[in-house]
Design a protein around this motif. Structure first.
Motif, PDB file in Angstrom:
ATOM      1  N   TRP A  34      19.423  51.394  94.187  1.00  0.00           N
ATOM      2  CA  TRP A  34      18.199  52.040  94.645  1.00  0.00           C
ATOM      3  C   TRP A  34      16.941  51.406  94.054  1.00  0.00           C
ATOM      4  CZ3 TRP A  34      19.461  58.016  94.333  1.00  0.00           C
ATOM      5  CH2 TRP A  34      20.303  58.362  95.404  1.00  0.00           C
ATOM      6  N   ASN A  35      17.037  50.881  92.844  1.00  0.00           N
ATOM      7  CA  ASN A  35      15.847  50.349  92.177  1.00  0.00           C
ATOM      8  C   ASN A  35      15.748  48.825  92.213  1.00  0.00           C
ATOM      9  OD1 ASN A  35      14.907  52.897  91.463  1.00  0.00           O
ATOM     10  ND2 ASN A  35      15.992  52.911  89.510  1.00  0.00           N
ATOM     11  N   THR A  36      16.708  48.160  92.862  1.00  0.00           N
ATOM     12  CA  THR A  36      16.665  46.701  92.944  1.00  0.00           C
ATOM     13  C   THR A  36      15.567  46.246  93.902  1.00  0.00           C
ATOM     14  OG1 THR A  36      19.038  46.508  92.498  1.00  0.00           O
ATOM     15  CG2 THR A  36      17.978  44.641  93.570  1.00  0.00           C
ATOM     16  N   PRO A  37      14.684  45.353  93.454  1.00  0.00           N
ATOM     17  CA  PRO A  37      13.572  44.907  94.305  1.00  0.00           C
ATOM     18  C   PRO A  37      14.046  44.041  95.481  1.00  0.00           C
ATOM     19  CG  PRO A  37      13.166  44.425  91.972  1.00  0.00           C
ATOM     20  CD  PRO A  37      14.612  44.783  92.100  1.00  0.00           C
ATOM     21  N   THR A  38      13.271  44.036  96.539  1.00  0.00           N
ATOM     22  CA  THR A  38      13.486  43.110  97.647  1.00  0.00           C
ATOM     23  C   THR A  38      12.134  42.735  98.224  1.00  0.00           C
ATOM     24  OG1 THR A  38      14.745  42.709  99.683  1.00  0.00           O
ATOM     25  CG2 THR A  38      13.678  44.854  99.498  1.00  0.00           C
ATOM     26  N   GLU A  39      12.060  41.584  98.856  1.00  0.00           N
ATOM     27  CA  GLU A  39      10.806  41.126  99.443  1.00  0.00           C
ATOM     28  C   GLU A  39      10.432  41.982 100.656  1.00  0.00           C
ATOM     29  OE1 GLU A  39       8.572  38.515  98.562  1.00  0.00           O
ATOM     30  OE2 GLU A  39       9.690  38.835  96.707  1.00  0.00           O
ATOM     31  N   PRO A  40       9.176  42.351 100.773  1.00  0.00           N
ATOM     32  CA  PRO A  40       8.740  43.101 101.959  1.00  0.00           C
ATOM     33  C   PRO A  40       8.747  42.171 103.166  1.00  0.00           C
ATOM     34  CG  PRO A  40       6.834  42.439 100.690  1.00  0.00           C
ATOM     35  CD  PRO A  40       8.043  42.047  99.872  1.00  0.00           C
ATOM     36  N   PHE A  41       8.854  42.729 104.365  1.00  0.00           N
ATOM     37  CA  PHE A  41       8.844  41.878 105.550  1.00  0.00           C
ATOM     38  C   PHE A  41       8.441  42.670 106.786  1.00  0.00           C
ATOM     39  CE2 PHE A  41      12.951  43.867 105.699  1.00  0.00           C
ATOM     40  CZ  PHE A  41      13.350  43.897 107.032  1.00  0.00           C
ATOM     41  N   TYR A  48       6.373  47.466 108.836  1.00  0.00           N
ATOM     42  CA  TYR A  48       6.775  46.630 107.709  1.00  0.00           C
ATOM     43  C   TYR A  48       7.677  47.402 106.750  1.00  0.00           C
ATOM     44  CZ  TYR A  48       2.898  43.716 109.305  1.00  0.00           C
ATOM     45  OH  TYR A  48       2.059  42.939 110.062  1.00  0.00           O
ATOM     46  N   TYR A  49       8.670  46.696 106.211  1.00  0.00           N
ATOM     47  CA  TYR A  49       9.548  47.283 105.193  1.00  0.00           C
ATOM     48  C   TYR A  49       8.951  46.993 103.823  1.00  0.00           C
ATOM     49  CZ  TYR A  49      13.850  48.659 102.816  1.00  0.00           C
ATOM     50  OH  TYR A  49      14.769  49.300 102.024  1.00  0.00           O
ATOM     51  N   SER A  57      11.128  52.340 102.621  1.00  0.00           N
ATOM     52  CA  SER A  57       9.761  52.840 102.716  1.00  0.00           C
ATOM     53  C   SER A  57       9.098  51.976 103.771  1.00  0.00           C
ATOM     54  CB  SER A  57       9.038  52.717 101.369  1.00  0.00           C
ATOM     55  OG  SER A  57       7.713  53.224 101.456  1.00  0.00           O
ATOM     56  N   TYR A  58       8.399  52.607 104.715  1.00  0.00           N
ATOM     57  CA  TYR A  58       7.851  51.882 105.862  1.00  0.00           C
ATOM     58  C   TYR A  58       6.337  51.988 105.913  1.00  0.00           C
ATOM     59  CZ  TYR A  58      12.724  52.325 107.282  1.00  0.00           C
ATOM     60  OH  TYR A  58      14.095  52.287 107.310  1.00  0.00           O
ATOM     61  N   LEU A  59       5.683  50.856 106.104  1.00  0.00           N
ATOM     62  CA  LEU A  59       4.238  50.816 106.300  1.00  0.00           C
ATOM     63  C   LEU A  59       3.965  50.515 107.768  1.00  0.00           C
ATOM     64  CD1 LEU A  59       1.521  50.949 104.663  1.00  0.00           C
ATOM     65  CD2 LEU A  59       1.523  48.445 104.802  1.00  0.00           C
ATOM     66  N   ILE A  60       3.277  51.428 108.428  1.00  0.00           N
ATOM     67  CA  ILE A  60       2.911  51.254 109.836  1.00  0.00           C
ATOM     68  C   ILE A  60       1.404  51.060 109.866  1.00  0.00           C
ATOM     69  CG2 ILE A  60       3.015  52.292 112.125  1.00  0.00           C
ATOM     70  CD1 ILE A  60       5.300  54.093 110.873  1.00  0.00           C
ATOM     71  N   THR A  61       0.968  49.925 110.336  1.00  0.00           N
ATOM     72  CA  THR A  61      -0.423  49.521 110.158  1.00  0.00           C
ATOM     73  C   THR A  61      -1.263  49.619 111.427  1.00  0.00           C
ATOM     74  OG1 THR A  61       0.012  47.184 110.670  1.00  0.00           O
ATOM     75  CG2 THR A  61       0.334  47.902 108.378  1.00  0.00           C
ATOM     76  N   SER A  62      -2.575  49.723 111.203  1.00  0.00           N
ATOM     77  CA  SER A  62      -3.557  49.648 112.285  1.00  0.00           C
ATOM     78  C   SER A  62      -4.872  49.195 111.673  1.00  0.00           C
ATOM     79  CB  SER A  62      -3.730  51.016 112.961  1.00  0.00           C
ATOM     80  OG  SER A  62      -4.638  51.827 112.226  1.00  0.00           O
ATOM     81  N   PRO A  63      -5.785  48.664 112.477  1.00  0.00           N
ATOM     82  CA  PRO A  63      -7.081  48.248 111.944  1.00  0.00           C
ATOM     83  C   PRO A  63      -7.872  49.410 111.338  1.00  0.00           C
ATOM     84  CG  PRO A  63      -6.693  47.267 114.100  1.00  0.00           C
ATOM     85  CD  PRO A  63      -5.630  48.297 113.897  1.00  0.00           C
ATOM     86  N   GLN A  64      -7.565  50.631 111.752  1.00  0.00           N
ATOM     87  CA  GLN A  64      -8.297  51.805 111.267  1.00  0.00           C
ATOM     88  C   GLN A  64      -7.658  52.444 110.028  1.00  0.00           C
ATOM     89  OE1 GLN A  64      -7.397  51.424 114.610  1.00  0.00           O
ATOM     90  NE2 GLN A  64      -9.434  50.602 115.095  1.00  0.00           N
TER      91      GLN A  64
END
Length: 296
Positions: A34-41, A48-49, A57-64
């Motif tokens: 659970w705590n092992t790092p991985t590169e985001p992509f 993005y993961y 954990s997911y990042l969902i992006t927008s210009p706003q």
């Protein structure tokens, strides 16, 4: 279907381990992964993961501004921050923090991320007391399952939406794994195509008690409600709180090879949900028999 079954074997190890270990032992055994790092992509479109090897954990992006769905264990929150910045995004641009369910491995960093970003915290209505109390349902005194409490700014029910710019996520109630277990549905662009995405909360039994002294009242009805709902859901891209639920590592490797996006797999969610339903019914029979035997 074979691939789904293989993935489920790994996932159900959590349930099997729960039968033999205390929550403290179980958490300790899983912490390394659970705590092992991985590169985001970048997964697909604007998704993005930014999680760890074992927790999504997911990042969902927008210009706003952006939306962050779920965090990881409390001690690994710094990894999420670093991953977001490594991708070129700013923590301060996160407008909403969304949660799938109020368990330590997905809520551990919410309080810290809320303080760092100033984002609004959104979660399923029935999970609000758990998030604000920092405890697992039916196990308030178990410190191994406790996490930093976080104030919930808004609760959601079926069909409620969260919007930033041109990004809208719709709450789908999928209770059972937690009382307010909430899956998040939205669309992304994949070249010229538009794909439906579902961040599925969960349908595993894991540490939950289904019989005797249930984790919470109505838990069996809730699980069955979720499996019934899943049958009618049309999903192109399945995502979830644990990467192994949708074979992320294998798909990530294929993504790097080029070609059609491997995360697009219509029907995968429905097949996975069917397998979860069978595992749930099997666990219910087993737990009911054990409860009756104990009762004498």
């Amino acid at each position: 279907m074979k691939k789904i079954a293989v993935a489920l074997v790994a996932l159900m190890s959590l349930t099997a381990a729960a039968d033999a270990q205390t929550p403290k032992d179980l958490i300790a055994a899983l912490k390394v992964k659970w705590n092992t790092p991985t590169e985001p992509f970048k997964m697909i479109g604007n998704v993005y993961y930014v999680g760890t090897v074992g927790l999504a954990s997911y990042l969902i992006t927008s210009p706003q501004g952006h939306i962050l769905v779920d965090t990881v264990m409390p001690e690994s929150t710094s990894q999420i921050k670093a991953n977001i910045e490594k991708l070129g995004f700013k923590i301060a641009d996160i407008k909403y923090l969304l949660n799938t369910h109020a368990h330590i491995d997905h809520t551990g960093g919410l309080a810290e991320m809320k303080q760092a970003s100033g984002a609004q915290m959104v979660a399923g209505e029935a999970d609000k007391p758990l998030l604000e109390g920092g405890y697992y349902p039916g196990a308030q005194e178990d410190t191994a399952l406790a996490f930093p409490p976080v104030k919930v700014d808004r609760t959601v029910r079926e069909g409620d939406t969260v919007t930033v710019g041109d990004v809208t996520l719709t709450a789908r109630e999928t209770p059972g794994h937690s009382p307010g277990c909430t899956s998040w549905e939205f669309s992304v662009k994949d070249g010229d195509a538009t794909r439906s995405v579902l961040i599925f909360c969960s349908g595993t039994v894991a540490l939950n008690r289904l019989a005797g002294s249930p984790t919470y009242s109505g838990i069996v009805t809730d699980y069955r409600k979720t499996f019934a709902r899943a049958k009618d859901m049309k999903v192109d891209v399945l995502l979830a709180p644990h990467p192994e639920m949708y074979k992320m590592a294998e798909k990530r490797a294929k993504l790097a090879e080029g070609g059609p996006n491997p995360f697009v797999n219509p029907g995968e969610f429905n097949a996975y949900a069917e397998t979860l339903e069978k595992a749930f019914e099997d666990a219910l029979v087993k737990q009911t028999a054990a409860a009756q035997e104990k009762k004498g």
